[in-house]
Design an enzyme around this catalytic site. Structure first.
Site, PDB file in Angstrom:
ATOM      1  N   HIS A  12       0.850  -1.314  -0.200  1.00  0.00           N
ATOM      2  CA  HIS A  12       0.018   0.174   0.150  1.00  0.00           C
ATOM      3  C   HIS A  12       0.861   1.176  -0.022  1.00  0.00           C
ATOM      4  O   HIS A  12       0.307   2.253  -0.504  1.00  0.00           O
ATOM      5  CB  HIS A  12      -1.032  -0.017   1.277  1.00  0.00           C
ATOM      6  CG  HIS A  12      -1.918  -0.880   1.261  1.00  0.00           C
ATOM      7  ND1 HIS A  12      -2.680  -1.524   2.349  1.00  0.00           N
ATOM      8  CD2 HIS A  12      -2.420  -1.743   0.224  1.00  0.00           C
ATOM      9  CE1 HIS A  12      -3.353  -2.431   2.217  1.00  0.00           C
ATOM     10  NE2 HIS A  12      -3.324  -2.782   0.793  1.00  0.00           N
TER      11      HIS A  12
ATOM     12  N   ARG B 153      -3.068  -9.848   5.188  1.00  0.00           N
ATOM     13  CA  ARG B 153      -3.081  -9.549   3.921  1.00  0.00           C
ATOM     14  C   ARG B 153      -1.846  -8.441   3.447  1.00  0.00           C
ATOM     15  O   ARG B 153      -1.780  -8.039   2.372  1.00  0.00           O
ATOM     16  CB  ARG B 153      -4.355  -8.672   3.381  1.00  0.00           C
ATOM     17  CG  ARG B 153      -5.574  -9.752   3.420  1.00  0.00           C
ATOM     18  CD  ARG B 153      -6.678  -9.290   2.769  1.00  0.00           C
ATOM     19  NE  ARG B 153      -7.483  -7.906   3.676  1.00  0.00           N
ATOM     20  CZ  ARG B 153      -8.272  -7.329   3.073  1.00  0.00           C
ATOM     21  NH1 ARG B 153      -8.685  -7.332   1.814  1.00  0.00           N
ATOM     22  NH2 ARG B 153      -9.045  -6.340   3.952  1.00  0.00           N
ATOM     23  N   PHE B 154      -1.024  -8.329   4.747  1.00  0.00           N
ATOM     24  CA  PHE B 154       0.263  -7.842   4.463  1.00  0.00           C
ATOM     25  C   PHE B 154       0.408  -6.382   3.501  1.00  0.00           C
ATOM     26  O   PHE B 154       1.339  -5.989   2.893  1.00  0.00           O
ATOM     27  CB  PHE B 154       1.269  -8.763   3.455  1.00  0.00           C
ATOM     28  CG  PHE B 154       1.337 -10.065   3.976  1.00  0.00           C
ATOM     29  CD1 PHE B 154       1.296 -10.492   5.188  1.00  0.00           C
ATOM     30  CD2 PHE B 154       0.379 -11.122   3.179  1.00  0.00           C
ATOM     31  CE1 PHE B 154       1.223 -11.653   5.563  1.00  0.00           C
ATOM     32  CE2 PHE B 154       0.448 -12.326   3.399  1.00  0.00           C
ATOM     33  CZ  PHE B 154       0.721 -13.038   4.785  1.00  0.00           C
ATOM     34  N   CYS B 155      -0.660  -5.559   3.843  1.00  0.00           N
ATOM     35  CA  CYS B 155      -0.778  -4.356   3.257  1.00  0.00           C
ATOM     36  C   CYS B 155      -0.648  -4.452   1.845  1.00  0.00           C
ATOM     37  O   CYS B 155      -0.125  -3.580   1.218  1.00  0.00           O
ATOM     38  CB  CYS B 155       0.221  -3.544   3.940  1.00  0.00           C
ATOM     39  SG  CYS B 155      -0.023  -2.880   5.612  1.00  0.00           S
ATOM     40  N   ALA B 156      -1.011  -5.586   1.180  1.00  0.00           N
ATOM     41  CA  ALA B 156      -1.089  -5.847  -0.208  1.00  0.00           C
ATOM     42  C   ALA B 156      -2.474  -6.207  -0.713  1.00  0.00           C
ATOM     43  O   ALA B 156      -2.575  -7.214  -1.446  1.00  0.00           O
ATOM     44  CB  ALA B 156       0.051  -6.462  -0.596  1.00  0.00           C
TER      45      ALA B 156
END
Length: 437
Positions: free
Chosen positions: A123, A360-363
């Site tokens: 992100h 979701r790993f900032c993705a």
């Protein structure tokens, strides 16, 4: 065939290597850290340099006292360490920021046109570029086809910048940066590389690769003291409005106008994070002293051991973006049949003292394109040993064959053992025996 390495080997000393944490079933165990991709522990060289500097910590640039002179010299010399570590070109300046996200938001205010990005980005390298227009390229099933889509988008109409990750923060897959830089330049654009995940694992030469701008975070580069870096060509940085308006960013201030300083000072208003800059410099110096081939060989041996071990466990599924990506850093994403990622992560932590990341790993766009609500991510670093890898593989094998020994339930979106027997707050007296053991 997995490479054979010393079973006690860790490439460098990191803080917390001997940390012991409580287990939900009682007792303690040495902590196995597989969350380097989120925040890496500090290198010993980093903590040593901070300890040396702390007695001299003072204001910078505007203090005449001896401590201020030392702090100023250390702060400015830190730019040189970063520039040498990245082999920056003479026209590229080093700006200290808070982290990668801060660096990319700073640059977003300097770009004089549209930015092309992939939908695989963190992100931090996806959200800021809307200011002057963001054009998103959807990743294809292969890396080669994805590159052709980038070419087509850059050729469709002019863009000022191509912004790409150096290595995926989800899967670790590495992009061909020199090739992408050449493509961007042929199309009249510049290239920005989010190197938050690449810089800790691979040496980067800005001069040889043709990369125009690069950002990374200290806390992922074994320097968790709240600082980041933006390195890049001066002209855009000098022409843009200051990132923050305040002292240190100006040459002269009148009632009606201000004369702004050039970069890097132009974008470093306020009292800077001297210790954070010194920490990043120490990490850069320490990593530069490691043979780059030894660094890659060590990491690949551990990553191969991890991937081979996961592949041997029924119901464990690797997560990849491309079928043809030739290189990856030490980040491995996977799912486990029959368990949500949060459940698995809670089990590994509570029963085996293993820390990794789930979610979701900032993705979010990438996970959506892969058809996943969430996944697990094991990331390795300089302090990782083969014994750590084997512990993770054994714990996951136990999970899929016999199941957990404790019960777990989601609370406010996070899985937790029920009951939770581990003390999770420091002792009221200020000591933390419950956490260190």
């Amino acid at each position: 065939m997995t490479a054979v390495i010393d079973p006690t080997c860790a490439l460098a000393a990191v803080s917390g290597a001997d940390l012991r944490v409580p287990l939900v079933q009682g007792g303690t165990s040495t902590y196995a850290n597989f969350d380097y991709a989120a925040s890496a522990p500090a290198l010993r060289q980093v903590t040593d340099r901070i300890s040396q500097l702390l007695p001299y910590y003072a204001s910078v640039h505007r203090g005449a006292g001896y401590a201020s002179r030392i702090s100023t010299e250390c702060y400015e010399a830190s730019r040189g360490s970063v520039a040498r570590f990245l082999d920056a070109d003479d026209d590229q300046v080093v700006v200290f920021t808070r982290n990668t996200t801060d660096s990319l938001n700073l640059l977003a205010g300097c770009v004089p046109g549209e930015t092309v990005v992939l939908d695989i980005e963190h992100h931090a390298n996806f959200l800021p570029w809307t200011r002057n227009g963001r054009r998103v390229v959807r990743a294809a099933a292969t890396l080669e086809e994805t590159i052709q889509r980038i070419v087509a988008e850059l050729c469709s109409r002019p863009a000022a910048l191509l912004a790409v990750t150096g290595a995926s923060n989800v899967t670790g897959e590495v992009l061909p940066l020199e090739r992408l830089a050449h493509i961007a330049h042929l199309c009249g654009a510049r290239i920005l590389v989010d190197a938050a995940q690449l810089a800790p694992h691979r040496r980067i030469s800005l001069r040889e690769s043709g990369i125009d701008y690069l950002a990374f975070s200290g806390h992922k580069l074994y320097a968790p003291f709240g600082s980041g870096v933006l390195v890049g060509r001066r002209d855009w940085l000098d022409a843009a409005d200051p990132y923050l308006a305040g002292g240190g960013a100006v040459r002269n201030v009148g009632v009606a106008e201000a004369e702004w300083a050039p970069a890097p000072q132009r974008h470093e208003a306020g009292s800077p994070n001297v210790l954070g800059a010194a920490a990043i410099a120490a990490a850069c110096d320490a990593l530069a002293a490691i043979d780059p081939e030894e660094l890659v060989a060590h990491e690949r041996a551990l990553a191969d051991r991890l991937r081979d071990g996961l592949a041997a466990i029924p119901g464990v599924n690797p997560v990849r973006i491309w079928s043809d990506s030739p290189d990856s850093v030490g980040i491995v994403a996977f799912t486990v049949d029959g368990y949500t990622p949060g459940h698995v992560a809670a089990y590994l932590s509570a029963e085996h003292a293993i820390g990794l990341r789930d979610g979701r790993f900032c993705a979010h766009p990438l996970l959506t394109s892969l058809g996943l609500d969430a996944a697990l991510r094991a990331s390795i670093g300089l302090g990782t040993t083969p014994a750590d890898i084997d512990r993770l593989i054994t714990a996951l094998t136990t999970l899929v064959t016999t199941g957990p020994t404790w019960t777990y339930a989601p609370t406010n979106g996070h899985w937790n053992p029920t009951p939770e027997t581990r003390p999770l707050t420091p002792d009221p007296t200020g000591a933390t025996p419950c956490l260190i053991g």
